[in-house]
Scaffold this motif. Structure first.
Motif, PDB file in Angstrom:
ATOM      1  N   ASP A   1       0.811  -1.209   0.000  1.00  0.00           N
ATOM      2  CA  ASP A   1       0.000   0.000   0.000  1.00  0.00           C
ATOM      3  C   ASP A   1       0.852   1.269   0.000  1.00  0.00           C
ATOM      4  N   GLY A   2       2.132   1.160  -0.362  1.00  0.00           N
ATOM      5  CA  GLY A   2       2.966   2.335  -0.577  1.00  0.00           C
ATOM      6  C   GLY A   2       3.546   2.978   0.663  1.00  0.00           C
ATOM      7  N   ARG A   3       3.551   2.275   1.790  1.00  0.00           N
ATOM      8  CA  ARG A   3       4.130   2.821   3.023  1.00  0.00           C
ATOM      9  C   ARG A   3       5.600   2.442   3.125  1.00  0.00           C
ATOM     10  N   MET A   4       6.388   3.353   3.723  1.00  0.00           N
ATOM     11  CA  MET A   4       7.826   3.151   3.780  1.00  0.00           C
ATOM     12  C   MET A   4       8.339   2.942   5.201  1.00  0.00           C
ATOM     13  N   ALA A   5       7.449   2.857   6.169  1.00  0.00           N
ATOM     14  CA  ALA A   5       7.842   2.592   7.551  1.00  0.00           C
ATOM     15  C   ALA A   5       6.604   2.159   8.327  1.00  0.00           C
ATOM     16  N   TYR A   6       6.827   1.377   9.375  1.00  0.00           N
ATOM     17  CA  TYR A   6       5.739   1.017  10.281  1.00  0.00           C
ATOM     18  C   TYR A   6       5.466   2.167  11.247  1.00  0.00           C
ATOM     19  N   ALA A   7       4.299   2.142  11.845  1.00  0.00           N
ATOM     20  CA  ALA A   7       3.909   3.214  12.757  1.00  0.00           C
ATOM     21  C   ALA A   7       4.837   3.294  13.968  1.00  0.00           C
ATOM     22  N   ASN A   8       5.402   2.163  14.368  1.00  0.00           N
ATOM     23  CA  ASN A   8       6.272   2.139  15.558  1.00  0.00           C
ATOM     24  C   ASN A   8       7.751   2.055  15.228  1.00  0.00           C
ATOM     25  N   GLN A   9       8.105   2.061  13.936  1.00  0.00           N
ATOM     26  CA  GLN A   9       9.504   1.984  13.526  1.00  0.00           C
ATOM     27  C   GLN A   9       9.728   2.945  12.361  1.00  0.00           C
ATOM     28  N   PRO A  10      10.410   4.070  12.575  1.00  0.00           N
ATOM     29  CA  PRO A  10      10.574   5.062  11.515  1.00  0.00           C
ATOM     30  C   PRO A  10      11.541   4.656  10.409  1.00  0.00           C
ATOM     31  N   SER A  11      12.323   3.599  10.620  1.00  0.00           N
ATOM     32  CA  SER A  11      13.304   3.187   9.620  1.00  0.00           C
ATOM     33  C   SER A  11      12.652   2.307   8.555  1.00  0.00           C
ATOM     34  N   ALA A  12      12.938   2.603   7.280  1.00  0.00           N
ATOM     35  CA  ALA A  12      12.397   1.802   6.175  1.00  0.00           C
ATOM     36  C   ALA A  12      12.970   0.390   6.171  1.00  0.00           C
ATOM     37  N   PHE A  13      14.071   0.173   6.854  1.00  0.00           N
ATOM     38  CA  PHE A  13      14.703  -1.144   6.916  1.00  0.00           C
ATOM     39  C   PHE A  13      13.707  -2.217   7.332  1.00  0.00           C
ATOM     40  N   TYR A  14      12.797  -1.881   8.248  1.00  0.00           N
ATOM     41  CA  TYR A  14      11.888  -2.876   8.799  1.00  0.00           C
ATOM     42  C   TYR A  14      10.797  -3.286   7.826  1.00  0.00           C
ATOM     43  N   VAL A  15      10.525  -2.466   6.819  1.00  0.00           N
ATOM     44  CA  VAL A  15       9.504  -2.834   5.826  1.00  0.00           C
ATOM     45  C   VAL A  15       9.928  -4.104   5.096  1.00  0.00           C
ATOM     46  N   ALA A  16      11.217  -4.251   4.874  1.00  0.00           N
ATOM     47  CA  ALA A  16      11.738  -5.490   4.295  1.00  0.00           C
ATOM     48  C   ALA A  16      11.977  -6.541   5.371  1.00  0.00           C
ATOM     49  N   ALA A  17      12.636  -6.134   6.456  1.00  0.00           N
ATOM     50  CA  ALA A  17      13.075  -7.099   7.470  1.00  0.00           C
ATOM     51  C   ALA A  17      11.914  -7.827   8.131  1.00  0.00           C
ATOM     52  N   LYS A  18      10.767  -7.160   8.280  1.00  0.00           N
ATOM     53  CA  LYS A  18       9.628  -7.768   8.962  1.00  0.00           C
ATOM     54  C   LYS A  18       8.665  -8.480   8.005  1.00  0.00           C
ATOM     55  N   ASN A  19       9.088  -8.640   6.765  1.00  0.00           N
ATOM     56  CA  ASN A  19       8.317  -9.456   5.825  1.00  0.00           C
ATOM     57  C   ASN A  19       8.697 -10.916   6.077  1.00  0.00           C
ATOM     58  N   GLU A  20       7.943 -11.578   6.929  1.00  0.00           N
ATOM     59  CA  GLU A  20       8.303 -12.918   7.379  1.00  0.00           C
ATOM     60  C   GLU A  20       8.153 -13.974   6.293  1.00  0.00           C
ATOM     61  N   ARG A  21       7.508 -13.623   5.192  1.00  0.00           N
ATOM     62  CA  ARG A  21       7.329 -14.580   4.098  1.00  0.00           C
ATOM     63  C   ARG A  21       8.208 -14.242   2.894  1.00  0.00           C
ATOM     64  N   GLY A  22       9.032 -13.218   3.063  1.00  0.00           N
ATOM     65  CA  GLY A  22       9.863 -12.785   1.943  1.00  0.00           C
ATOM     66  C   GLY A  22      11.134 -13.575   1.754  1.00  0.00           C
ATOM     67  N   GLY A  23      11.472 -14.455   2.724  1.00  0.00           N
ATOM     68  CA  GLY A  23      12.677 -15.262   2.603  1.00  0.00           C
ATOM     69  C   GLY A  23      13.917 -14.402   2.421  1.00  0.00           C
ATOM     70  N   ALA A  24      14.851 -14.905   1.634  1.00  0.00           N
ATOM     71  CA  ALA A  24      16.091 -14.160   1.374  1.00  0.00           C
ATOM     72  C   ALA A  24      15.854 -12.955   0.474  1.00  0.00           C
ATOM     73  N   GLY A  25      14.624 -12.819  -0.046  1.00  0.00           N
ATOM     74  CA  GLY A  25      14.298 -11.621  -0.819  1.00  0.00           C
ATOM     75  C   GLY A  25      14.428 -10.352  -0.001  1.00  0.00           C
ATOM     76  N   ARG A  26      14.341 -10.485   1.324  1.00  0.00           N
ATOM     77  CA  ARG A  26      14.564  -9.334   2.215  1.00  0.00           C
ATOM     78  C   ARG A  26      16.009  -8.853   2.097  1.00  0.00           C
ATOM     79  N   ASP A  27      16.929  -9.802   1.984  1.00  0.00           N
ATOM     80  CA  ASP A  27      18.342  -9.445   1.836  1.00  0.00           C
ATOM     81  C   ASP A  27      18.629  -8.893   0.440  1.00  0.00           C
ATOM     82  N   THR A  28      17.871  -9.370  -0.546  1.00  0.00           N
ATOM     83  CA  THR A  28      18.038  -8.836  -1.902  1.00  0.00           C
ATOM     84  C   THR A  28      17.738  -7.351  -1.943  1.00  0.00           C
ATOM     85  N   ASP A  29      16.712  -6.940  -1.197  1.00  0.00           N
ATOM     86  CA  ASP A  29      16.367  -5.520  -1.124  1.00  0.00           C
ATOM     87  C   ASP A  29      17.563  -4.698  -0.662  1.00  0.00           C
TER      88      ASP A  29
END
Length: 317
Positions: free
Chosen positions: A64-92
């Motif tokens: 939905d085009g968001r770049m951070a969670y409400a409780n985490q201002p860093s965009a890093f977590y948008v990838a890191a907290k994708n629990e189904r993204g596998g190693a694709g999180r590291d690809t980002d």
């Protein structure tokens, strides 16, 4: 210099769409077998304009085009907290580092610096870094911190005191006054309108103890075209923009060339979470840019990677 280990076989992605227009992109800044292994082909770019660097940005966002969670201002977590993204999180994260490796400079905003006390813009992939040096690029891209009046910049940030990484704070006359009053250290300032040869002598190469401040514009508004022209004269051909707010501003001026947008298969929602250009004004239905899909890669059904080129209406150019 810190590095992050990447398993290239684990993070590799496959291309499912490729525009024929990529064939017109003839420059391969950093030939790298690692890029070909992970991305499937070299990172190609068109020739930079004569009056400014070629501008590209890299961001990860939710569906939905968001770049951070409400409780985490860093965009890093948008990838890191994708629990189904596998190693694709590291690809980002790898792709961001690859885009740093092929650039002459990277740019961040003051607010983005606040989210990470260790933020610095250089390639953390040791293999890609070797390829960068082999292509005769300097070890570190020029790090640019962009701010209207410097009041949003954490002046005690480690990046601004780095003895290794060449850093320039880009701001307005009022911003320079603020830095002079609040930075606890030596400052070396230059005006973006100075002759090219003077700016080349002034430009930090790394190892300096002074904070270099590049000034332009009037009052609290820097002159972006002048700054970009000065950077091009300093040999900056490709500039990676890591600030979502400034990226949006460049789009409103018809200056941004490309977006690399990685989509993490999560939903965040809410009006209190970061988006590109959240603080800026949106375009109208009558006047807006279009975005051409140049390439789409997929890791799995929860992580995709898009490359877009901007096309602007004539009134924005």
């Amino acid at each position: 210099m810190n590095t992050v280990p990447f398993d290239y076989e684990q993070i590799k992605i496959r291309s499912i769409y490729r525009s024929e227009d990529l064939e017109t992109f003839r420059e391969i800044p950093v030939p790298s077998p690692i890029v070909e292994q992970v991305y499937g082909e070299p990172l190609r770019f068109p020739q930079a304009p004569e009056e400014r660097p070629y501008l590209y940005a890299s961001f990860v966002m939710s569906v939905d085009g968001r770049m951070a969670y409400a409780n985490q201002p860093s965009a890093f977590y948008v990838a890191a907290k994708n629990e189904r993204g596998g190693a694709g999180r590291d690809t980002d994260f790898w792709l961001l580092n690859a885009l740093r490796a092929v650039g002459d400079a990277s740019l961040i905003g003051g607010n983005s610096l606040k989210t990470d006390p260790d933020y610095a813009m250089y390639c953390l992939d040791a293999g890609m870094q070797r390829d960068r040096l082999w292509a005769r690029y300097p070890r570190y891209p020029l790090n640019l911190v962009m701010s209207l009046d410097a009041r949003d910049v954490p002046l005690d940030h480690a990046l601004l005191r780095s003895r290794e990484i060449p850093v320039v704070l880009v701001t307005s006359p009022q911003g320079l006054e603020y830095v002079r009053a609040h930075f606890a250290g030596e400052i070396s300032s230059a005006d973006a309108s100075q002759p090219e040869e003077e700016l080349k002598l002034w430009l930090p190469k790394g190892g300096e103890t002074q904070l270099h401040v590049l000034v332009s514009g009037e009052n609290s508004m820097p002159d972006t075209p002048l700054v970009l022209r000065a950077l091009r004269g300093l040999g900056i051909r490709r500039l990676l923009v890591e600030s979502p707010g400034y990226a949006h501003y460049l789009v409103t001026q018809g200056l941004m060339d490309e977006f690399f947008l990685n989509q993490s298969g999560v939903y965040i929602g809410g009006g209190d979470t970061m988006t590109i250009g959240k603080a800026g004004k949106g375009f109208s239905s009558e006047l807006h840019p279009h975005m051409q899909l140049l390439q789409e890669h997929v890791y799995n059904e929860y992580f995709q990677y898009f490359r877009y080129r901007f096309h602007y209406p004539s009134s924005l150019n």
